[in-house]
Design an enzyme around this catalytic site. Structure first.
Site, PDB file in Angstrom:
ATOM      1  N   HIS A  37      27.564 -32.995  25.349  1.00 31.47           N
ATOM      2  CA  HIS A  37      28.023 -32.873  26.731  1.00 31.47           C
ATOM      3  C   HIS A  37      29.524 -32.616  26.710  1.00 31.47           C
ATOM      4  O   HIS A  37      30.306 -33.494  26.318  1.00 31.47           O
ATOM      5  CB  HIS A  37      27.704 -34.142  27.517  1.00 31.47           C
ATOM      6  CG  HIS A  37      26.236 -34.388  27.676  1.00 31.47           C
ATOM      7  ND1 HIS A  37      25.683 -35.648  27.671  1.00 31.47           N
ATOM      8  CD2 HIS A  37      25.202 -33.526  27.826  1.00 31.47           C
ATOM      9  CE1 HIS A  37      24.381 -35.549  27.830  1.00 31.47           C
ATOM     10  NE2 HIS A  37      24.057 -34.267  27.927  1.00 31.47           N
ATOM     11  N   GLU A  70      27.341 -44.730  23.036  1.00 30.81           N
ATOM     12  CA  GLU A  70      28.043 -44.406  24.271  1.00 30.81           C
ATOM     13  C   GLU A  70      29.419 -45.077  24.289  1.00 30.81           C
ATOM     14  O   GLU A  70      29.528 -46.287  24.109  1.00 30.81           O
ATOM     15  CB  GLU A  70      27.240 -44.893  25.486  1.00 30.81           C
ATOM     16  CG  GLU A  70      25.864 -44.271  25.634  1.00 30.81           C
ATOM     17  CD  GLU A  70      25.909 -42.943  26.354  1.00 30.81           C
ATOM     18  OE1 GLU A  70      27.016 -42.545  26.757  1.00 30.81           O
ATOM     19  OE2 GLU A  70      24.840 -42.319  26.529  1.00 30.81           O
ATOM     20  N   GLU A 100      32.300 -35.143  27.906  1.00 31.19           N
ATOM     21  CA  GLU A 100      32.433 -36.436  27.232  1.00 31.19           C
ATOM     22  C   GLU A 100      33.363 -36.294  26.035  1.00 31.19           C
ATOM     23  O   GLU A 100      32.971 -36.425  24.879  1.00 31.19           O
ATOM     24  CB  GLU A 100      31.048 -36.946  26.838  1.00 31.19           C
ATOM     25  CG  GLU A 100      30.169 -37.222  28.061  1.00 31.19           C
ATOM     26  CD  GLU A 100      28.711 -37.449  27.724  1.00 31.19           C
ATOM     27  OE1 GLU A 100      28.369 -37.487  26.526  1.00 31.19           O
ATOM     28  OE2 GLU A 100      27.895 -37.566  28.661  1.00 31.19           O
ATOM     29  N   HIS A 159      28.265 -40.089  22.333  1.00 33.50           N
ATOM     30  CA  HIS A 159      28.338 -39.687  23.740  1.00 33.50           C
ATOM     31  C   HIS A 159      29.460 -40.445  24.448  1.00 33.50           C
ATOM     32  O   HIS A 159      30.091 -41.338  23.876  1.00 33.50           O
ATOM     33  CB  HIS A 159      27.011 -39.989  24.461  1.00 33.50           C
ATOM     34  CG  HIS A 159      25.937 -38.992  24.217  1.00 33.50           C
ATOM     35  ND1 HIS A 159      25.495 -38.112  25.168  1.00 33.50           N
ATOM     36  CD2 HIS A 159      25.204 -38.733  23.105  1.00 33.50           C
ATOM     37  CE1 HIS A 159      24.542 -37.347  24.673  1.00 33.50           C
ATOM     38  NE2 HIS A 159      24.336 -37.721  23.412  1.00 33.50           N
TER      39      HIS A 159
END
Length: 1046
Positions: free
Chosen positions: A738, A920, A741, A835
């Site tokens: 992504h 994350e 990010e 991420h």
């Protein structure tokens, strides 16, 4: 005791009624009250039976008086009321009320006693609304109100009972049809000290009766302007704020009426925006009046006329042709939309829609913008050789230097052409003071960065380089605390937005930057800021000056998309120092953000960089994130009606005159920066380090996707050392699927720097594992300033089940490599996809556990039937002990159906990697551990990447030799069967256009058929080259083995 009450009732009948009422409280002692309502007592049945069988009015009144005393709230009558209801007392009272009304005129004292009791009983009886309606009591009470408007003694309890009646929605509608609204508006009136109690009950009834279907009836009769006038009058005269409850109830009535479109129009026509704005502004200074201000704000926001974004289309400015478009996919829906339906203002009632975090979005119309970003003829760039770069001692700089800087540009022609330099306003050569950061940034080289930019291909054919990317970023030594939110800041910002409608003549509405209309010449009177986003990873579509020091900003959609507005990166210049500038990004889509919880935007000052402080710093005050009045069409919102965009607003005070500053959503990390870092890392290779960089594939945009292999060189060519070399387990890492990010790239940078370092731990780690690393899975999205998608207009982390070789090449080849490793017995021990998370704090992991999934979904499977190694929890547990920013409590190991097409789930299910994770990292900061209360910076992110490596080193100690030799999951088939058959909630979206934080998609076997022209490293011993081919996913020897397997 029952006989005692019967005697007392007879006595009451024989005595003078006036004396009876006065002495009633003396006749029923507290002890007697308790005995009547005690468990097993029949006292209440006797009283109710006597009430039903009473033959004369006086007896009835006496009994009602006793009941009123028994269930008096002030004397602890709550439980007694429950006994009264359980014995059928409610029905008896309602029947008596209806029967008494059949012989008019009804006795006033009787009606008073009955309604006084009903006021106490109604809230305790769950079926009171139904009972009152079935007994026909609604109209009886309403008629009493109608005929006793001046009799306040009887009117007050009747109004109270009406309030209880109308708490039932069906009753409220019935009362509305029977004229309750009209009667209430005969009673309600302007401010008066004499009627405050009556007014309180009238508006409470009106508030309930004006909702739902009655709202249109009230609006049609013109009651909304009346309510506004009454509210104004009470606001004007209630100077000591003693009647806030009445004022709040009037506002609640207005709120109910404005829930419908007709009511909102009537509110605007009655000048309601100005009335509530003025009254609310006068209330701001008094904290106790916040309920009035908040309700007024809600009404004004709801009634603010919906507008579409000031754009020709909400599709991306840029377009990239695709090799083919899947029928029925989001891109096909995008281009199949007829003209004129791209972003139609949705007039649906807002109360028909609910705000949800995950949105399905499909739409668009054709967009001809292929050549929008061609350079202007007068922007002829200079040659690279003409750049004069000098290094000034730290702390010294020419004050006018920044004023003379032009733009750092590359050749506007074909990508890969010559790099050009700086140009001042007059076209002369400019001198760029480059801060000397070599000692602090060993992996950064401005000259090398420019070289990397030459081979980077972007859809808009960017010709400029952002100064922060050129200068580099040095992490701050000081910690930046999470911003404490100022009370009322969001309300203040909303009121400022409402002022635009009320004082529209004060709004400039001046476009100062527009990618949709680049050939237009914007008039510069020196009073406006200048904006720019035409550089790698830049994203700002349009800037509109709404006030002298306030700007609305609109972000560009992801290419081949019409949404995902979150990532921004743009340049601002021509500012005044010491002035508070407000910036509003008005087309955000998520319903909430960490900007509401202490996160700040990032700013980079070129002047500060030249003065020796090349830092991205957290900045901005009065930051908040809220729903605005720009409507999203139901087409753009995946069929959901009544959706609106959200505004991120922040205020900045610049420190330097004529500075050049950059703003970003998070610390930028460009594709060219990655290439520069990789080239610098390769130079760190020693004789003990095996480092190889291959091109995994070429992206849709023509950029290469790097694949790294890092491990330790065998000590020699002996059989023992070669055997040890071959037996090393594989660790597979990836990041930046992504583009928005960027924190994942900084974590990856920390991982790579640790792996290439000369520390004993790094050497031990290299000797323990073979690392396969894809540091950027979505180069095209990163280059072109996307937030979530690739050039295909799809979220690549939704494509792992069945990636298309043409549309999703990086995912296709990454999965193929993993399949090849499994087929050759080299299934990774660990897979981790890095991420970033926009709505949580700390760093945490998502993993995969069949048991935890079954427990979470309450599937009917005995846990004893499931055998699962808990080793998937080991790595997160180690990280929680070692990494200050890691939070084990935030981790989850449940496999949701909506996530079944993500990397971690597909690698777990199809490849058989038990330790398959998504890691994350917060975009905001930490709320636990060493960094609690601090915003996260690049040093903390890089530290997390290094700590991940150390955790892998410790993991080796907890991993059995047998598992290292055979770490394929023998439970894979069981897991697949369970996931397929259990009742896991299915929240999969029909398209890839979903705003989720983690992941989702589908699967099929694919063959890895890429070829490589890379030659073997000539520095290696010949005997080692064949063995090191194991590390090269694209070597001929590997593919020959794969062919034999397949």
């Amino acid at each position: 005791m029952c006989q005692m009450f019967q005697k007392k009732i007879k006595t009451h009948n024989q005595l003078n009624h006036g004396w009876c009422v006065k002495s009633m409280y003396g006749l029923v002692s507290e002890k007697t009250r308790k005995e009547v309502t005690s468990k097993g007592s029949g006292g209440m049945e006797v009283i109710l039976s006597s009430l039903e069988n009473a033959q004369d009015l006086q007896t009835t009144l006496n009994i009602l008086a006793i009941l009123n005393e028994l269930i008096c709230v002030c004397l602890g009558g709550g439980r007694r009321t429950g006994v009264f209801v359980s014995k059928g007392g409610t029905a008896i009272l309602l029947q008596m009320l209806v029967s008494s009304s059949k012989n008019p005129p009804a006795n006033e004292e009787l009606m008073l006693h009955i309604h006084t009791l009903l006021v106490k009983v109604g809230p305790k009886d769950r079926k009171f609304g139904v009972k009152s309606r079935l007994n026909g009591a609604l109209n009886v009470t309403l008629n009493l109100v109608k005929h006793n408007l001046q009799n306040h003694k009887l009117l007050l309890p009747c109004l109270q009972v009406l309030r209880v009646y109308s708490s039932n929605l069906v009753n409220a509608v019935s009362l509305g049809k029977s004229g309750a609204l009209e009667i209430m508006f005969e009673i309600i009136g302007p401010f008066s000290k004499k009627s405050t109690t009556l007014m309180k009950y009238v508006v409470s009834v009106l508030c309930v009766c004006s909702s739902g279907m009655n709202a249109r009836r009230a609006v049609d009769r013109g009651y909304l302007p009346t309510l506004l006038s009454i509210y104004q009058d009470w606001h004007r005269h209630d100077t000591r704020h003693r009647h806030v409850v009445i004022r709040k109830s009037i506002l609640a009535c207005i709120k109910n009426l404005t829930n419908i479109k007709l009511g909102r129009k009537a509110f605007i026509d009655a000048n309601g925006m100005r009335i509530l704005y003025n009254t609310s502004t006068e209330c701001l200074a008094v904290r106790t009046l916040d309920p009035l201000v908040n309700t007024s704000s809600l009404i004004m926001r709801k009634c603010f006329p919906k507008n579409r974004l000031p754009l020709p289309t909400i599709k991306s400015v840029f377009h990239h042709p695709l090799p083919h478009i899947a029928a029925g996919g989001p891109v096909a829906q995008l281009y199949n939309q007829p003209p004129g339906v791209d972003d139609v203002v949705d007039e649906s009632d807002e109360n028909e829609a609910t705000e949800v975090d995950t949105e399905n979005e499909t739409e668009y119309e054709d967009d001809e913008t292929e050549d929008l970003l061609t350079p202007k003829p007068d922007e002829s760039p200079l040659e690279l050789d003409s750049i004069s770069i000098s290094k000034r001692p730290e702390g010294t700089a020419d004050h006018d230097l920044v004023c003379s800087l032009g733009r750092l540009v590359v050749d506007a022609g074909v990508n890969g052409g010559s790099v050009d330099g700086l140009q001042d306003e007059g076209g002369e050569q400019a001198v760029l003071e480059v801060p000397d950061t070599a000692a602090l940034l060993p992996l950064h080289d401005p000259d090398l960065y420019l070289e990397m930019v030459k081979s980077t291909r972007s859809v808009p054919a960017y010709t400029e380089v952002a100064y922060p990317d050129y200068f580099g970023h040095v992490a701050l030594n000081l910690r930046e605390p999470i911003l404490e939110r100022v009370y009322g800041v969001q309300r203040t910002k909303i009121f400022q937005d409402i002022e635009r409608l009320i004082h529209s003549s004060d709004i400039l509405d001046k476009v100062v930057y527009d990618l949709d209309n680049q050939r237009s010449v914007f008039i510069d009177n020196g009073e406006s800021l200048k904006f720019n986003s035409k550089f790698e990873s830049g994203n700002l579509r349009k800037a509109i000056q709404v006030r002298k020091f306030e700007y609305d900003l609109i972000l560009n959609s992801d290419i081949n998309s019409n949404h995902y507005h979150q990532w921004f990166y743009f340049e601002v210049s021509n500012m005044r120092p010491g002035v508070r500038y407000r910036f509003n990004i008005i087309n955000c889509e998520k319903s909430n953000s960490q900007f509401n919880y202490g996160m700040q935007v990032l700013m980079y000052s070129v002047q500060d960089a030249i003065n020796g402080s090349p830092h991205w710093v957290r900045t901005g005050s009065d930051i908040c994130y809220y729903k605005n009045h720009f409507s999203r069409s139901s087409i753009a919102a995946g069929g959901q009606k009544g959706k609106s965009y959200f505004t991120l607003t922040f205020t900045v005070t610049f420190q330097h005159k004529d500075d050049v500053c950059y703003f970003a959503y998070h610390y930028p990390y460009t594709y060219s920066m990655l290439k520069m870092h990789l080239q610098k890392l390769s130079a760190l290779r020693t004789a003990q380090i095996y480092y190889r960089q291959d091109d995994l594939c070429e992206t849709l945009g023509g950029n290469s996707c790097p694949l790294l292999t890092i491990t330790a060189m065998p000590e020699s060519s002996s059989n023992d050392h070669i055997s040890q070399f071959r037996s090393r387990p594989v660790v597979f890492l990836s990041a930046r699927v992504h583009p928005g990010e960027t924190n994942s790239s900084w974590v990856m940078k920390g991982t790579l720097e640790f792996l290439m370092s000369c520390s004993p731990q790094a050497q031990s780690l290299r000797e323990s594992y073979i690392f396969k690393i894809i540091p950027m899975l979505n180069p095209d999205g990163v280059i072109n300033g996307n937030h979530r998608c690739s050039l295909s207009g799809e979220d690549l982390n939704r494509q792992w089940q069945s990636p298309n070789a043409e549309l999703h090449p990086t995912i296709y080849h990454a999965k193929s490599l993993l399949q090849y490793l499994r087929a050759t017995g080299r299934t990774p021990l660990v897979f981790c996809d890095y991420h970033g998370h926009s709505r949580k704090k700390n760093v945490f992991m998502y993993g995969c556990s069949i048991k935890e999934t079954v427990w979470q979904t309450n599937a009917n499977t005995s846990t004893c039937d499931l055998q699962e190694d808990l080793g998937y929890r080991t790595l997160p547990k180690l990280l929680s002990q070692m990494a200050p920013v890691f939070s084990l409590s935030s981790c989850s190991f449940v496999v949701e159906r909506s996530k079944e097409a993500t990397a971690r789930v597909v690698v777990w299910r199809e490849i058989g990697v038990q330790r398959s994770y998504t890691m994350e990292s917060t975009l905001c900061g930490c709320d636990q551990g060493k960094y609690k209360g601090l915003q996260i910076g690049t040093s903390e992110l890089e530290e997390m990447g290094a700590q991940f490596c150390l955790a892998l080193l410790r993991l080796r100690r907890y991993t059995s030799p047998l598992e290292l030799q055979n770490h394929n999951s023998h439970l894979l088939d069981t897991e697949n069967d369970l996931i397929d058959t259990r009742g896991i909630p299915n929240i999969t979206s029909p398209t890839t256009y979903v705003l989720e934080e983690d992941e989702p998609a589908f699967l099929e076997e694919v063959d890895y058929s890429a070829e490589s022209n890379d030659e073997n490293d000539p520095d290696l011993e010949p005997d080692l080259q064949d063995n090191l081919a194991l590390l090269d996913p694209s070597s001929d020897s590997e593919f020959s083995r794969q062919d034999s397997v397949n």
